[in-house]
Design an enzyme around this catalytic site. Structure first.
Site, PDB file in Angstrom:
ATOM      1  N   CYS A 185      -3.992   5.185  11.781  1.00  0.00           N
ATOM      2  CA  CYS A 185      -4.112   6.024  10.724  1.00  0.00           C
ATOM      3  C   CYS A 185      -5.436   6.431  10.228  1.00  0.00           C
ATOM      4  O   CYS A 185      -5.771   7.552   9.657  1.00  0.00           O
ATOM      5  CB  CYS A 185      -3.540   5.433   9.445  1.00  0.00           C
ATOM      6  SG  CYS A 185      -1.773   5.018   9.676  1.00  0.00           S
TER       7      CYS A 185
ATOM      8  N   HIS B 222      -5.350   9.970   3.966  1.00  0.00           N
ATOM      9  CA  HIS B 222      -4.138   9.697   4.891  1.00  0.00           C
ATOM     10  C   HIS B 222      -2.757   9.707   4.190  1.00  0.00           C
ATOM     11  O   HIS B 222      -2.411   9.113   3.159  1.00  0.00           O
ATOM     12  CB  HIS B 222      -4.381   8.811   5.540  1.00  0.00           C
ATOM     13  CG  HIS B 222      -3.042   8.084   6.036  1.00  0.00           C
ATOM     14  ND1 HIS B 222      -2.408   9.024   7.171  1.00  0.00           N
ATOM     15  CD2 HIS B 222      -2.547   6.965   6.463  1.00  0.00           C
ATOM     16  CE1 HIS B 222      -1.337   8.128   7.864  1.00  0.00           C
ATOM     17  NE2 HIS B 222      -1.556   7.157   7.098  1.00  0.00           N
TER      18      HIS B 222
ATOM     19  N   ASN C  17       4.781  10.447   7.777  1.00  0.00           N
ATOM     20  CA  ASN C  17       3.401  10.149   8.044  1.00  0.00           C
ATOM     21  C   ASN C  17       3.061  10.257   9.499  1.00  0.00           C
ATOM     22  O   ASN C  17       3.877   9.810  10.257  1.00  0.00           O
ATOM     23  CB  ASN C  17       3.467   8.365   7.865  1.00  0.00           C
ATOM     24  CG  ASN C  17       2.263   7.627   8.266  1.00  0.00           C
ATOM     25  OD1 ASN C  17       1.331   8.309   8.767  1.00  0.00           O
ATOM     26  ND2 ASN C  17       2.195   6.433   7.806  1.00  0.00           N
TER      27      ASN C  17
HETATM   28  O1  UT7 Z   1       0.230   4.450   7.416  1.00  0.00           O
HETATM   29  C1  UT7 Z   1       0.176   3.065   8.059  1.00  0.00           C
HETATM   30  C2  UT7 Z   1       0.184   2.372   6.562  1.00  0.00           C
HETATM   31  N1  UT7 Z   1       1.643   2.345   6.212  1.00  0.00           N
HETATM   32  C3  UT7 Z   1       1.678   2.115   4.777  1.00  0.00           C
HETATM   33  O2  UT7 Z   1       0.913   2.288   3.907  1.00  0.00           O
HETATM   34  C4  UT7 Z   1       3.271   1.928   4.450  1.00  0.00           C
HETATM   35  C5  UT7 Z   1       3.080   0.818   3.163  1.00  0.00           C
HETATM   36  N2  UT7 Z   1       4.361   0.523   2.857  1.00  0.00           N
HETATM   37  C6  UT7 Z   1       5.228   1.033   2.466  1.00  0.00           C
HETATM   38  O3  UT7 Z   1       5.018   2.285   2.190  1.00  0.00           O
HETATM   39  C7  UT7 Z   1       6.690   0.389   1.761  1.00  0.00           C
HETATM   40  O4  UT7 Z   1       6.315  -0.907   1.776  1.00  0.00           O
HETATM   41  C8  UT7 Z   1       7.692   0.813   2.482  1.00  0.00           C
HETATM   42  C9  UT7 Z   1       8.166   2.385   2.094  1.00  0.00           C
HETATM   43  C10 UT7 Z   1       7.627   0.704   4.109  1.00  0.00           C
HETATM   44  C11 UT7 Z   1       8.969  -0.156   1.940  1.00  0.00           C
HETATM   45  O5  UT7 Z   1       9.175  -0.040   0.475  1.00  0.00           O
HETATM   46  P1  UT7 Z   1       9.348  -1.210  -0.282  1.00  0.00           P
HETATM   47  O6  UT7 Z   1       9.519  -0.898  -1.668  1.00  0.00           O
HETATM   48  O7  UT7 Z   1       8.248  -2.121   0.020  1.00  0.00           O
HETATM   49  O8  UT7 Z   1      10.454  -1.581   0.256  1.00  0.00           O
HETATM   50  P2  UT7 Z   1      11.156  -3.162   0.784  1.00  0.00           P
HETATM   51  O9  UT7 Z   1      10.539  -3.161   2.418  1.00  0.00           O
HETATM   52  O10 UT7 Z   1      10.896  -4.113  -0.082  1.00  0.00           O
HETATM   53  O11 UT7 Z   1      12.763  -2.913   1.096  1.00  0.00           O
HETATM   54  C12 UT7 Z   1      13.410  -3.034  -0.192  1.00  0.00           C
HETATM   55  C13 UT7 Z   1      15.045  -2.974   0.399  1.00  0.00           C
HETATM   56  C14 UT7 Z   1      15.464  -4.219   1.233  1.00  0.00           C
HETATM   57  O12 UT7 Z   1      16.558  -4.543   1.090  1.00  0.00           O
HETATM   58  P3  UT7 Z   1      16.932  -5.833   0.246  1.00  0.00           P
HETATM   59  O13 UT7 Z   1      16.143  -6.944   1.163  1.00  0.00           O
HETATM   60  O14 UT7 Z   1      16.175  -5.612  -1.117  1.00  0.00           O
HETATM   61  O15 UT7 Z   1      18.392  -5.864   0.110  1.00  0.00           O
HETATM   62  C15 UT7 Z   1      15.281  -3.351   2.710  1.00  0.00           C
HETATM   63  O16 UT7 Z   1      16.168  -3.813   3.667  1.00  0.00           O
HETATM   64  O17 UT7 Z   1      15.133  -1.748   1.039  1.00  0.00           O
HETATM   65  C16 UT7 Z   1      16.019  -1.847   2.292  1.00  0.00           C
HETATM   66  N3  UT7 Z   1      15.229  -0.860   3.252  1.00  0.00           N
HETATM   67  C17 UT7 Z   1      15.956   0.244   3.416  1.00  0.00           C
HETATM   68  N4  UT7 Z   1      17.135   0.650   2.617  1.00  0.00           N
HETATM   69  C18 UT7 Z   1      17.513   1.951   2.934  1.00  0.00           C
HETATM   70  C19 UT7 Z   1      14.262  -0.770   3.900  1.00  0.00           C
HETATM   71  N5  UT7 Z   1      14.132   0.241   4.521  1.00  0.00           N
HETATM   72  C20 UT7 Z   1      15.313   1.174   4.477  1.00  0.00           C
HETATM   73  C21 UT7 Z   1      15.803   2.386   4.613  1.00  0.00           C
HETATM   74  N6  UT7 Z   1      16.790   2.931   3.931  1.00  0.00           N
HETATM   75  N7  UT7 Z   1      15.022   3.282   5.399  1.00  0.00           N
END
Ligand code: UT7
Length: 332
Positions: free
Chosen positions: A114, A259, A289
């Site tokens: 990135c 970014h 992204n």
């Molecule tokens: O460019 C490189 C740098 N990258 C970043 O900066 C990304 C940084 N991270 C993020 O943007 C966020 O952490 C994410 C968008 C990747 C994830 O968001 P979050 O609020 O941290 O969600 P999470 O990973 O804690 O997941 C919450 C829930 C989980 O279910 P449970 O365990 O609560 O039942 C996941 O399994 O959402 C579920 N989940 C999804 N549900 C529907 C994870 N991905 C998905 C999905 N669709 N695509």
């Protein structure tokens, strides 16, 4: 000593639009989840028969060259940032030369994910300031769709990324207080495994096996929450660091172009910097992204939208895999 300034910008996005609703059909996800957590509505995916990473880089470069009023033959050097090059090796800068019809000049790939574009911009700036080159193409291009796990198992990462390319021409100038003022580059490999693709890689012997394919280590792994927390700290930190070393303050910045990782990250950075919404650019809803391509694509869009004016102070910043983080400050 010369200064270096951006004389042309350009972007290339594949025609194929993939909406959140399209993803709902192939994995257990929802438009609502993706929009709320990331701000993404749609992204582009390549037509793999034509749109390789180097091809997209060349198309973006042609537009940047046109804006700069230059021909490919005027370019002295190529810096190509990508994590999804056409080949495992050589780098994508080499095949891009051929698309542009300029074999022979130096071409270097940057593997900083990135922050790859900003590492590339800082490197080009140094080549120009020392007088080694006059016109350098700095390119960011990604074909992520070729390397994502497009099933429910890979949904946390797959819904975030899109394909595309952006490019700038960086040129020598004798104008004072113009162009790139400061670059700040950082990395901390302690966190290498928090956001990575393990295979193919020489950490394993051989670099990729059937077992790796079965276990999915050929796909990106991301500790999303951990990356998020670091991102919202490092973005403001490196932006303020770059301003301080230029003797400037956040109030003097006309536009921050971060970014495009996640709309929630962009908003957290905006709030932490105490800036109004309109001073922090966002186009993640359209493209997702695009890693090394996101800043030059965003610069091109911001320019097309009339958000960048002569003499504006522009702050570019990024955070990502490595971890790496960086900022450049420029006077347009
Ligand atoms: O460019 C490189 C740098 N990258 C970043 O900066 C990304 C940084 N991270 C993020 O943007 C966020 O952490 C994410 C968008 C990747 C994830 O968001 P979050 O609020 O941290 O969600 P999470 O990973 O804690 O997941 C919450 C829930 C989980 O279910 P449970 O365990 O609560 O039942 C996941 O399994 O959402 C579920 N989940 C999804 N549900 C529907 C994870 N991905 C998905 C999905 N669709 N695509």
């Amino acid at each position: 000593m010369h200064n270096s300034k951006i004389t042309g910008v350009g972007k290339y996005l594949p025609e194929k639009i993939v909406t959140n609703f399209d993803l709902e059909k192939i994995m257990d996800t929802s438009d609502a989840w993706i929009r709320e957590r990331t701000g993404i509505i749609e992204r582009r995916f390549v037509n793999p028969d034509i749109e390789t990473t180097s091809y997209m880089g060349a198309e973006a470069s042609k537009k940047a060259l046109k804006m700069a009023g230059l021909k490919p033959q005027d370019i002295d050097f190529i810096i190509f940032a990508t994590l999804s090059a056409d080949y495992f090796f050589p780098g994508a800068g080499c095949p891009m030369q051929i698309h542009l019809g300029i074999p022979g000049i130096g071409a270097m790939d940057i593997r900083n994910q990135c922050t790859g574009f900003l590492y590339g911009l800082a490197t080009a700036d140094q080549f120009i300031k020392t007088g080694m080159y006059k016109n350098i193409l700095v390119v960011g291009s990604e074909s992520h769709s070729a390397g994502l796990n497009m099933t429910t198992q890979g949904r946390d990462v797959a819904v975030l990324f899109g394909d595309g390319a952006g490019a700038v021409v960086l040129s020598a100038t004798d104008e004072k207080n113009k162009g790139i003022l400061v670059n700040k580059l950082h990395a901390d490999g302690t966190y290498a495994r928090e956001l990575c693709v393990i295979n193919p890689g020489s950490f394993t012997h051989p670099i990729v096996s059937h077992k790796d394919i079965d276990e999915g280590t050929i796909y990106p792994y991301m500790n999303g929450k951990y990356v998020f927390k670091h991102a919202i700290t490092r973005f403001p930190e490196v932006i303020l660091e770059s301003l301080e070393s230029a003797g400037l303050t956040i109030g003097e910045v006309d536009l921050v172009i971060p970014h495009q990782a996640n709309q929630r990250i962009t908003e957290a950075v905006q709030i932490r910097l105490g800036l109004p919404k309109e001073k922090v650019y966002s186009n993640i809803h359209k493209y997702g992204n695009t890693t090394a391509a996101s800043i030059p694509i965003a610069m091109t869009d911001a320019l097309e939208e009339g958000l960048i004016h002569d003499n504006d102070l522009i702050s570019l910043a990024s955070f990502g895999s490595g971890f790496t983080w960086a900022a450049s400050l420029l006077k347009w």
